[in-house]
Scaffold this motif. Structure first.
Motif, short mmCIF file in Angstrom:
data_model
loop_
_atom_site.label_atom_id
_atom_site.label_comp_id
_atom_site.label_asym_id
_atom_site.label_seq_id
_atom_site.Cartn_x
_atom_site.Cartn_y
_atom_site.Cartn_z
N GLU A 80 0.83 -1.19 0.00
CA GLU A 80 0.00 0.00 0.00
C GLU A 80 0.88 1.25 0.00
O GLU A 80 2.08 1.20 0.25
N ARG A 81 0.25 2.39 -0.24
CA ARG A 81 0.99 3.65 -0.22
C ARG A 81 1.42 3.98 1.20
O ARG A 81 0.69 3.77 2.16
N ILE B 198 5.12 -5.67 4.80
CA ILE B 198 5.99 -4.84 5.64
C ILE B 198 7.46 -5.19 5.40
O ILE B 198 8.32 -4.30 5.37
N ILE B 199 7.74 -6.46 5.24
CA ILE B 199 9.12 -6.86 4.96
C ILE B 199 9.60 -6.22 3.67
O ILE B 199 10.74 -5.74 3.58
N ASP B 200 8.74 -6.18 2.65
CA ASP B 200 9.10 -5.52 1.39
C ASP B 200 9.34 -4.03 1.60
O ASP B 200 10.30 -3.45 1.06
N ILE B 201 8.46 -3.38 2.38
CA ILE B 201 8.62 -1.94 2.65
C ILE B 201 9.94 -1.67 3.35
O ILE B 201 10.70 -0.78 2.97
N PHE C 193 -2.47 -5.88 16.22
CA PHE C 193 -2.03 -5.51 14.87
C PHE C 193 -1.57 -4.06 14.79
O PHE C 193 -1.42 -3.49 13.71
N LYS C 194 -1.29 -3.42 15.93
CA LYS C 194 -0.90 -2.02 15.96
C LYS C 194 0.45 -1.77 15.28
O LYS C 194 0.61 -0.77 14.55
N ASP C 195 1.41 -2.66 15.51
CA ASP C 195 2.73 -2.47 14.90
C ASP C 195 2.64 -2.47 13.38
O ASP C 195 3.29 -1.66 12.70
N ARG C 196 1.83 -3.37 12.86
CA ARG C 196 1.64 -3.43 11.40
C ARG C 196 1.09 -2.12 10.87
O ARG C 196 1.58 -1.59 9.86
N VAL C 197 0.11 -1.57 11.54
CA VAL C 197 -0.52 -0.32 11.09
C VAL C 197 0.49 0.83 11.08
O VAL C 197 0.55 1.61 10.12
N TYR C 198 1.32 0.93 12.12
CA TYR C 198 2.28 2.03 12.19
C TYR C 198 3.35 1.92 11.11
O TYR C 198 3.72 2.92 10.47
N ILE C 199 3.87 0.71 10.89
CA ILE C 199 4.93 0.57 9.87
C ILE C 199 4.35 0.73 8.47
O ILE C 199 5.00 1.33 7.60
N GLU C 200 3.15 0.22 8.23
CA GLU C 200 2.55 0.35 6.90
C GLU C 200 2.34 1.80 6.51
O GLU C 200 2.40 2.14 5.32
#
Length: 561
Positions: free
Chosen positions: A181-182, A297-300, A257-264
């Motif tokens: 995602e952006r 996230i790993i790709d980002i 799932f908070k960590d995912r949201v912040y890094i995304e």
């Protein structure tokens, strides 16, 4: 006595002249394939899991021939490679004569939020509607997407609010890889003044002043332990170098799932926090351990770490991104360190603590993803960003991952003193036709509390008197249409699957608890005896906290058991 009568003393002629050593032989073809995959990467022991991923991604399984070749290439015993490969859920080990898994795998999440949303019916529909020779359908633990339950993973692509029709459409379109995602890129972050604080600290900063700023904010470890974040820095610096920083990105607590949201959304806010903490303890290297369920996230992170290197903000390979392989236990800091070293994720006995003996036996600072996100924010905006917020006698902000029977599940940033009623209100209220019955305040480890306990601030230290804790603030809301008994069983089945098996109280205790909880009527005295044993004798927090759902269900919902 004649020689031929002394059986077993002399070898027969058949045993002489063995052309190969005992055991599985290296196959030239498999060895060449492994060497091609590894390329010019160093054959270090700590990269074993990374190399297993390379083989799994390329061939969709780990064949006995490839494992033997990898052992030969890395100068390791076959037993050592095999025990690591079979420890992690995302590696498919295939022995000689066994059929490899089909080209496509669908993992259906069976955590509490997804179960409430109909994951069991979804899995059954997929199993009945798919050709098992072409598609493998299997259960999987929480994937960190509880806000879009039920969730499944098609290859490496997660599908939220999943239905069989969505899955069929994704298969037809070949959508098996995680879309990115952006998000805020390095250039956008630099335009906003990003990394200016890091540059100033590197030039003339005082780590003790920064530590005091972090302590003044009240920031505590947001992975679940709640230890004052800044205080860790002094503990690590008190030990001679070299030192390391390890980032715990294994957000495996069901409902979180908070960590995912912040890094995304803002990866560089997190990455600047990583580099500030690394600067504070003079870390020679940073390791980011990210769960395999977050391929996007790993790709980002791979892309943005490379951008940091190209911009000269970090040296090449200073940040080492490591990929987990499906093991909840690796959220425990010492188990994560074992995994970073390429081993099975088995918790270490303590002391010594990881601040003294961590990665490669060196002092290691361990922080959670969200903790480092706030370190960056505090350094840029001051400690008042957290300390100035107060509610119900509590200070700070808390990122609540909210799912279950609410209208707007997601991550809701609220004052740390918020009650379950405040959280439900922020999440749009209860679903139509549902009334609050119970709630999980901080993941399965925190158990379940009744609707009558709706005025307790959900924060550190406030829930312990009630036999619970805030943990990672993974809030799952249950309604009058749900069974607390079934929810508690779901939690213990998760712990049974995810126990590393190192200690008997946890390994056997979780299994026995599940069997006792499946009875028509619970044997409360026997369950309590089992719970006490697990709490007293388990090595790490998994076994120590697993009894909480049992005890709280017995205490608050006796009519269901």
């Amino acid at each position: 006595m004649a020689l031929d009568e002394r059986k077993g003393v002399w070898k027969s002629g058949k045993g002489r002249g063995r052309r190969t050593p005992k055991g599985r032989q290296v196959e030239d073809k498999a060895w060449a394939e492994v060497r091609d995959l590894l390329g010019d990467r160093p054959r270090r022991r700590d990269l074993l899991i990374e190399f297993l991923h390379l083989i799994q991604d390329e061939y969709r399984c780990l064949s006995a021939a490839h494992l033997r070749a990898l052992a030969e290439e890395m100068r390791l015993s076959m037993a050592e490679v095999y025990e690591v490969a079979t420890f992690y859920a995302h590696f498919d080990v295939v022995k000689e004569g066994e059929t490899p898994p089909p080209a496509l795998t669908i993992r259906v999440c069976d955590s509490l939020s997804c179960e409430l949303a109909g994951a069991e019916q979804l899995r059954e529909a997929l199993e009945n509607g798919m050709d098992p020779a072409q598609v493998r359908v299997m259960r999987a633990p929480c994937m960190g997407r509880c806000d879009t339950a039920p969730v499944l993973e098609l290859g490496h692509n997660h599908i939220g609010h999943a239905t069989p029709e969505k899955v069929e459409a994704a298969i037809a379109a070949g959508e098996t890889h995680a879309p990115v995602e952006r998000y805020e890129t390095l250039s956008a972050y630099l335009e906003e003044g990003g990394y200016s604080e890091l540059k100033a600290l590197r030039a003339e900063g005082d780590w003790e002043e920064v530590q005091e700023k972090i302590l003044a904010s009240g920031l505590r470890g947001l992975g679940g332990a709640g230890f004052p974040s800044g205080r860790k820095w002094g503990f690590v610096r008190a030990n001679p170098g070299p030192r390391y920083l390890a980032v715990n990105g294994d957000e495996g607590e069901p409902g979180t799932f908070k960590d995912r949201v912040y890094i995304e959304g803002e990866p560089h806010v997190f990455l600047e926090g990583v580099l500030i903490a690394a600067w504070a303890v003079e870390a020679e290297r940073c390791f980011i351990y990210m769960r395999d369920e977050y391929p996007g996230i790993i790709d980002i992170l791979r892309k943005e770490i490379r951008a940091l290197e190209e911009a000269g903000i970090v040296e090449k390979d200073y940040i080492d991104l490591r990929r987990g392989a499906g093991a909840y236990i690796c959220g425990e800091e010492s188990a994560m360190i074992e995994s970073i070293e390429g081993k099975r994720g088995i918790p270490r006995h303590r002391p010594p603590y990881v601040a003294q003996v961590g990665i490669f036996d060196r002092p290691t600072l361990v922080h959670n993803v969200e903790t480092l996100y706030w370190v960056s924010k505090i350094c840029r905006e001051g400690p008042q960003i957290l300390s100035s917020v107060e509610k119900n006698g509590r200070k700070g902000l808390r990122s609540y991952s909210v799912s279950g029977r609410v209208k707007s599940p997601g991550v809701h940033l609220l004052p740390a003193g918020s009650t379950i009623m405040d959280i439900i209100k922020a999440a749009g209220g209860m679903l139509d036709g549902h009334r609050l019955k119970a709630y999980q305040p901080g993941g399965p480890s925190s158990g379940l509390l009744p609707a009558s306990m709706n005025d307790i601030p959900l924060d550190f230290d406030t829930l312990q008197p009630h036999g619970s804790f805030i943990g990672s603030a993974a809030v799952v809301v249950l309604s009058d249409q749900d069974s607390v008994r079934d929810a508690a069983l779901n939690m213990l089945q998760f712990f049974e699957d995810e126990s590393c098996g190192q200690c008997t109280p946890c390994r056997v205790g979780c299994e026995k608890a599940v069997k006792l909880m499946m009875a028509d009527k619970w044997d409360q005295s026997l369950l309590e005896e089992l719970c006490q044993t697990m709490t007293d004798a388990s090595i790490c927090g998994l076994g120590q906290a697993a009894p909480n759902p049992i005890r709280l269900t017995i205490k608050h919902f006796p009519e269901e058991i």
